[in-house]
Design an enzyme around this catalytic site. Structure first.
Site, short mmCIF file in Angstrom:
data_model
loop_
_atom_site.label_atom_id
_atom_site.label_comp_id
_atom_site.label_asym_id
_atom_site.label_seq_id
_atom_site.Cartn_x
_atom_site.Cartn_y
_atom_site.Cartn_z
N VAL A 1 -70.96 12.90 -30.47
CA VAL A 1 -69.78 13.60 -30.95
C VAL A 1 -68.63 12.59 -31.01
O VAL A 1 -68.45 11.81 -30.07
CB VAL A 1 -69.40 14.77 -30.01
CG1 VAL A 1 -68.10 15.41 -30.44
CG2 VAL A 1 -70.51 15.81 -29.98
N PHE A 2 -67.85 12.62 -32.09
CA PHE A 2 -66.73 11.70 -32.25
C PHE A 2 -65.42 12.40 -31.89
O PHE A 2 -65.11 13.46 -32.40
CB PHE A 2 -66.66 11.21 -33.70
CG PHE A 2 -65.54 10.23 -33.95
CD1 PHE A 2 -65.57 8.97 -33.38
CD2 PHE A 2 -64.47 10.56 -34.76
CE1 PHE A 2 -64.55 8.05 -33.62
CE2 PHE A 2 -63.45 9.66 -35.01
CZ PHE A 2 -63.48 8.40 -34.44
N GLY A 3 -64.66 11.78 -31.00
CA GLY A 3 -63.34 12.27 -30.62
C GLY A 3 -62.25 11.40 -31.20
O GLY A 3 -62.28 10.18 -31.06
N TYR A 4 -61.28 12.02 -31.86
CA TYR A 4 -60.17 11.28 -32.47
C TYR A 4 -58.81 11.84 -32.05
O TYR A 4 -57.77 11.32 -32.43
CB TYR A 4 -60.29 11.26 -34.00
CG TYR A 4 -60.28 12.65 -34.61
CD1 TYR A 4 -59.10 13.27 -34.97
CD2 TYR A 4 -61.47 13.35 -34.82
CE1 TYR A 4 -59.10 14.55 -35.53
CE2 TYR A 4 -61.49 14.60 -35.37
CZ TYR A 4 -60.29 15.20 -35.72
OH TYR A 4 -60.30 16.46 -36.26
N GLY A 5 -58.83 12.92 -31.26
CA GLY A 5 -57.60 13.55 -30.76
C GLY A 5 -57.70 13.67 -29.26
O GLY A 5 -57.95 12.70 -28.55
N SER A 6 -57.56 14.90 -28.76
CA SER A 6 -57.59 15.10 -27.31
C SER A 6 -58.94 14.75 -26.70
O SER A 6 -59.02 14.46 -25.50
CB SER A 6 -57.20 16.53 -26.94
OG SER A 6 -58.11 17.46 -27.52
N GLU B 1 -62.64 23.96 -30.07
CA GLU B 1 -62.06 23.59 -31.36
C GLU B 1 -62.04 24.79 -32.30
O GLU B 1 -62.19 24.66 -33.50
CB GLU B 1 -62.84 22.42 -31.98
CG GLU B 1 -63.02 21.22 -31.08
CD GLU B 1 -61.70 20.58 -30.64
OE1 GLU B 1 -60.69 20.73 -31.34
OE2 GLU B 1 -61.68 19.95 -29.58
#
Length: 184
Positions: A3-8, A83
């Site tokens: 899984v890619f996280g780009y915010g919190s 989300e």
């Protein structure tokens, strides 16, 4: 499953994972265009959190998390709930910062422009004021912005996310101006 996280998800990881890698995805840009009425704002006074917009020249740095075998569906169900404010999933290619690791596919959550919490583009000053004044069940919207900016600076000093860092600077200036007004 990754899984890619780009915010919190970069700085607030509250799910199990067995490995994490810093890297980037291409053809997107990070923008504070997603409204948050469930975490960093409330109905009628939404905060702003990041989403991704398609951008042929774009590059978004973040963190990929490998989920534990046998827990993928459980973690995905949790992330689907976390989300929940109008995000869809997509699979994209992730390029690890470490060039010795081959690119691979990751699951990506994107707040799309057709969801009810999508706020879209606005003048940076308006976005900054909204972030400065928004608070929700997960805390102040400024915390979200500052944690994201600090995390990216620490993980990827070479990243020059102009939207993020310009917004951070503007919110800090506005916050200081508000403090000075309150002390008059």
């Amino acid at each position: 499953m990754w899984v890619f996280g780009y915010g919190s998800l970069i700085w607030k990881v509250d799910f199990p994972y067995v490995e994490k890698l810093v890297g980037y995805i291409m053809c997107y840009s990070r923008r504070f265009w997603q409204g948050s009425t469930d975490h960093r704002g409330v109905p009628g006074k939404p905060g702003r959190v990041v989403t991704l917009v398609e951008d042929p020249e774009g590059c978004v740095w973040g963190v990929a998390y490998r989920l534990p075998e046998g827990k993928e569906e459980e973690v995905k169900a949790y992330l689907d709930f976390r989300e929940k404010g109008g995000y869809r999933t997509s699979t994209v290619v992730f390029y690890p910062k470490d060039p010795s690791i081959q690119p691979f596919n990751v699951l990506l959550y994107i707040g799309t422009c057709d969801n009810p919490n999508y706020l879209g583009p606005a003048p940076l000053e308006d976005i900054a004021e909204q972030i400065l004044n928004a608070v929700g069940p997960s805390g102040r919207n400024t915390e979200y912005l500052f944690e994201l900016a600090n995390s990216l600076r620490n993980l990827v000093p070479e990243d020059a996310d102009e939207h993020l860092f310009s917004l951070e600077k503007l919110v800090r200036q506005l916050s200081e101006a508000h403090r000075n007004l309150n002390h008059l």
